[in-house]
Design a protein around this motif. Structure first.
Motif, mmCIF file in Angstrom:
data_model
loop_
_atom_site.group_PDB
_atom_site.id
_atom_site.type_symbol
_atom_site.label_atom_id
_atom_site.label_comp_id
_atom_site.label_asym_id
_atom_site.label_seq_id
_atom_site.Cartn_x
_atom_site.Cartn_y
_atom_site.Cartn_z
ATOM 1 N N MET A 1 36.348 -4.064 12.737
ATOM 2 C CA MET A 1 36.191 -3.774 11.313
ATOM 3 C C MET A 1 36.583 -2.341 10.959
ATOM 4 N N THR A 2 36.908 -1.520 11.962
ATOM 5 C CA THR A 2 37.185 -0.105 11.701
ATOM 6 C C THR A 2 38.580 0.298 12.165
ATOM 7 N N LEU A 3 39.504 -0.649 12.218
ATOM 8 C CA LEU A 3 40.835 -0.373 12.756
ATOM 9 C C LEU A 3 41.554 0.712 11.952
ATOM 10 N N ALA A 4 41.600 0.571 10.630
ATOM 11 C CA ALA A 4 42.324 1.538 9.796
ATOM 12 C C ALA A 4 41.653 2.907 9.858
ATOM 13 N N TYR A 5 40.329 2.922 9.854
ATOM 14 C CA TYR A 5 39.578 4.170 9.938
ATOM 15 C C TYR A 5 39.901 4.901 11.245
ATOM 16 N N CYS A 6 39.848 4.174 12.354
ATOM 17 C CA CYS A 6 40.100 4.790 13.657
ATOM 18 C C CYS A 6 41.553 5.225 13.805
ATOM 19 N N ASP A 7 42.467 4.500 13.172
ATOM 20 C CA ASP A 7 43.873 4.874 13.228
ATOM 21 C C ASP A 7 44.087 6.253 12.612
ATOM 22 N N TYR A 8 43.301 6.570 11.601
ATOM 23 C CA TYR A 8 43.377 7.885 10.966
ATOM 24 C C TYR A 8 42.609 8.937 11.767
ATOM 25 N N PHE A 9 41.450 8.543 12.287
ATOM 26 C CA PHE A 9 40.526 9.491 12.922
ATOM 27 C C PHE A 9 41.033 9.971 14.281
ATOM 28 N N PHE A 10 41.682 9.076 15.051
ATOM 29 C CA PHE A 10 42.083 9.385 16.424
ATOM 30 C C PHE A 10 43.595 9.373 16.585
ATOM 31 N N ASP A 11 44.048 10.056 17.628
ATOM 32 C CA ASP A 11 45.451 10.019 18.037
ATOM 33 C C ASP A 11 45.508 9.269 19.368
ATOM 34 N N PHE A 12 45.643 7.940 19.308
ATOM 35 C CA PHE A 12 45.550 7.106 20.500
ATOM 36 C C PHE A 12 46.832 7.175 21.326
ATOM 37 N N ASP A 13 46.666 7.295 22.637
ATOM 38 C CA ASP A 13 47.791 7.202 23.568
ATOM 39 C C ASP A 13 47.961 5.780 24.087
ATOM 40 N N HIS B 1 37.173 -9.846 7.458
ATOM 41 C CA HIS B 1 38.601 -10.156 7.618
ATOM 42 C C HIS B 1 39.077 -11.261 6.671
ATOM 43 N N GLY B 2 38.210 -12.211 6.388
ATOM 44 C CA GLY B 2 38.600 -13.341 5.553
ATOM 45 C C GLY B 2 39.186 -14.489 6.347
ATOM 46 N N SER B 3 39.996 -14.177 7.355
ATOM 47 C CA SER B 3 40.601 -15.216 8.194
ATOM 48 C C SER B 3 41.106 -14.584 9.481
ATOM 49 N N ILE B 4 41.344 -15.421 10.473
ATOM 50 C CA ILE B 4 41.918 -14.951 11.733
ATOM 51 C C ILE B 4 43.295 -14.339 11.491
ATOM 52 N N GLU B 5 44.078 -14.921 10.587
ATOM 53 C CA GLU B 5 45.411 -14.390 10.309
ATOM 54 C C GLU B 5 45.335 -12.978 9.744
ATOM 55 N N ASN B 6 44.373 -12.749 8.842
ATOM 56 C CA ASN B 6 44.198 -11.394 8.300
ATOM 57 C C ASN B 6 43.820 -10.412 9.402
ATOM 58 N N TYR B 7 42.958 -10.860 10.309
ATOM 59 C CA TYR B 7 42.549 -10.016 11.432
ATOM 60 C C TYR B 7 43.758 -9.671 12.300
ATOM 61 N N LYS B 8 44.577 -10.677 12.606
ATOM 62 C CA LYS B 8 45.770 -10.430 13.422
ATOM 63 C C LYS B 8 46.719 -9.452 12.735
ATOM 64 N N ASN B 9 46.870 -9.591 11.420
ATOM 65 C CA ASN B 9 47.750 -8.677 10.687
ATOM 66 C C ASN B 9 47.226 -7.245 10.732
ATOM 67 N N SER B 10 45.905 -7.089 10.677
ATOM 68 C CA SER B 10 45.315 -5.752 10.799
ATOM 69 C C SER B 10 45.600 -5.153 12.173
ATOM 70 N N LEU B 11 45.526 -5.991 13.204
ATOM 71 C CA LEU B 11 45.836 -5.526 14.555
ATOM 72 C C LEU B 11 47.301 -5.124 14.683
ATOM 73 N N ILE B 12 48.184 -5.911 14.106
ATOM 74 C CA ILE B 12 49.615 -5.606 14.158
ATOM 75 C C ILE B 12 49.883 -4.239 13.535
ATOM 76 N N GLU B 13 49.229 -3.960 12.416
ATOM 77 C CA GLU B 13 49.392 -2.652 11.770
ATOM 78 C C GLU B 13 48.830 -1.541 12.652
ATOM 79 N N PHE B 14 47.699 -1.811 13.275
ATOM 80 C CA PHE B 14 47.036 -0.826 14.130
ATOM 81 C C PHE B 14 47.870 -0.510 15.373
ATOM 82 N N PHE B 15 48.567 -1.502 15.906
ATOM 83 C CA PHE B 15 49.322 -1.338 17.145
ATOM 84 C C PHE B 15 50.616 -0.546 16.982
#
Length: 423
Positions: A177-189, A204-218
């Motif tokens: 639930m904190t993917l976008a927040y952590c993407d800003y907060f940390f510099d992940f290697d 998330h609303g749906s599994i597809e929405n969750y997957k899309n959030s992960l794709i953006e995070f990755f």
């Protein structure tokens, strides 16, 4: 220095504690008034209370808490601002970022430390704990934290500790639930994902929405993905992992995957194979996660499994005569899906007990609505749970899971004591 903390969920409360422990002054605020402040361990003999209409103010020498309203003037006159991850996609968050006062923009030394994030629906805490032991056994100084709901100190605590001491590696548990927040907060290697399951669908609303959030995070990161999650192989920096093949003390097929992820990341870091394998072989299950006990004739498997995918992964491995399920919060409709899965495996008995909340009536309604025709029992407290365990302990296998980590830990402690006596 003075910091504003906006939003007093689990992460916000953890941030307040960390800031106070580092001798900061704190202004904390939430629009709700029914906030549980017990974890702050405030002495009510040393604070002032002020109430007006639906507003509440609590204060002492270095802490002011406003409930029911946000004093925007006070927030933006603070030296730094900590924002709840749940508020990240709001106009307020945009204003905080534009002000340049978000705490992750003001203190940035921690971003220079090699940082690994572990995310996914299940197995994050276990995977991080495995990786931490491997790294420490390899002589690394490790800072660990992240998802406050998972039992670690929160994201803010990582920043504050890194300001005071030097570390070789930071490990962050990243809640889905904190993917976008952590993407800003940390510099992940490096990012490792354990799995994708049916949890937090209210967010998330749906599994597809969750997957899309992960794709953006990755995007732009080196990512370790279970070999079966083919949808993420579109990224050029994806590295696959499989189940760990060597000996483990922890039980469950899913823990072999957790160990596989920890092992592959460790190998990527060029750590010694002997240290990796020895550490994983000796790794003990952490509190609240899946453990196995022997009582009379029964194997008892017990651990937090707070969504339907987590439960299914274990029930696929073994038939259980009796299944005990801790109930979720009333607003977590998707977590009641656990009962649908349990019913499909047709245990002789389902025992319901209060987990995160006492929502047993909702759970009974769900079981009746899906037509489960086995026995249903209610255990209202720890003693009643143990009484039912003793009753079924002459059957082959019992599973205790569901929601409510603290309840699960208390049951584990009692079972450990009982199993030692029976030995």
């Amino acid at each position: 220095m003075r910091t504003a903390v906006i939003g007093l969920g689990v992460e916000g409360i953890k941030a307040i504690k960390s800031l106070l422990e580092n001798d900061w002054d704190v202004y904390a605020t939430d629009l709700k008034t029914d906030i549980n402040l017990e974890d702050l361990e405030i002495s009510y003999f040393d604070v002032n209370f002020f109430t007006e209409n639906d507003y509440i103010t609590i204060s002492n020498d270095n802490l002011i808490i406003d409930l029911g309203f946000n004093d925007m003037d006070t927030i933006f006159t603070c030296d730094a601002i900590v924002l709840s991850p749940s508020l990240w996609n709001t106009q307020l968050a945009k204003g905080v970022i534009e002000s340049g006062k978000h705490i992750s923009d003001m203190f940035t030394d921690y971003k220079n430390i090699f940082t690994i994030g572990i995310t996914g629906t299940n197995g994050k805490t276990t995977t991080i704990s495995m990786l931490k032991e491997i790294l420490e056994n390899s002589g690394k100084k490790v800072l660990i934290g992240g998802n406050a709901g998972g039992g670690f100190n929160g994201y803010c605590d990582i920043l504050l500790k890194a300001e005071k001491e030097n570390y070789d590696i930071i490990l962050v548990e990243v809640c889905d639930m904190t993917l976008a927040y952590c993407d800003y907060f940390f510099d992940f290697d490096i990012i490792g994902i354990t799995n994708i399951g049916n949890d937090h669908m209210d967010v998330h609303g749906s599994i597809e929405n969750y997957k899309n959030s992960l794709i953006e995070f990755f995007k732009g990161k080196t990512v370790f993905v279970d070999n079966s999650l083919k949808e993420f192989n579109q990224f050029s920096d994806v590295l696959n992992y499989n189940q760990y093949k060597n000996d483990l003390k922890v039980v469950g097929e899913f823990n072999k995957l957790n160990a596989g992820l920890a092992s592959e990341i460790a190998k990527y870091l060029e750590l010694d194979d002997e240290i990796i394998n020895k550490t994983l072989k000796n790794f003990e299950a952490i509190e609240g996660r899946l453990k196995k006990f022997r009582l009379n004739d029964s194997e008892i498997f017990i651990g937090k499994t707070d969504n339907s995918n987590a439960v299914k992964s274990l029930l696929d491995e073994k038939y259980f005569y009796a299944i005990f399920i801790g109930t979720p919060r009333v607003n977590e409709e998707h977590r009641f899906d656990i009962l649908n899965v349990v019913s499909e495996y047709n245990p002789e008995v389902i025992v319901l007990f209060p987990g995160l909340d006492d929502t047993i009536d909702y759970a009974l309604y769900r079981l009746n609505s899906i037509g489960y025709d086995g026995r249903i029992e209610i255990a209202n407290n720890l003693d009643e749970i143990i009484r039912f365990v003793a009753e079924y302990s002459h059957e082959n296998s019992i599973f205790i899971g569901g929601n409510g980590q603290q309840a699960i830990i208390e049951i584990q402690e009692r079972l450990e004591a009982l199993s030692q006596v029976s030995d």
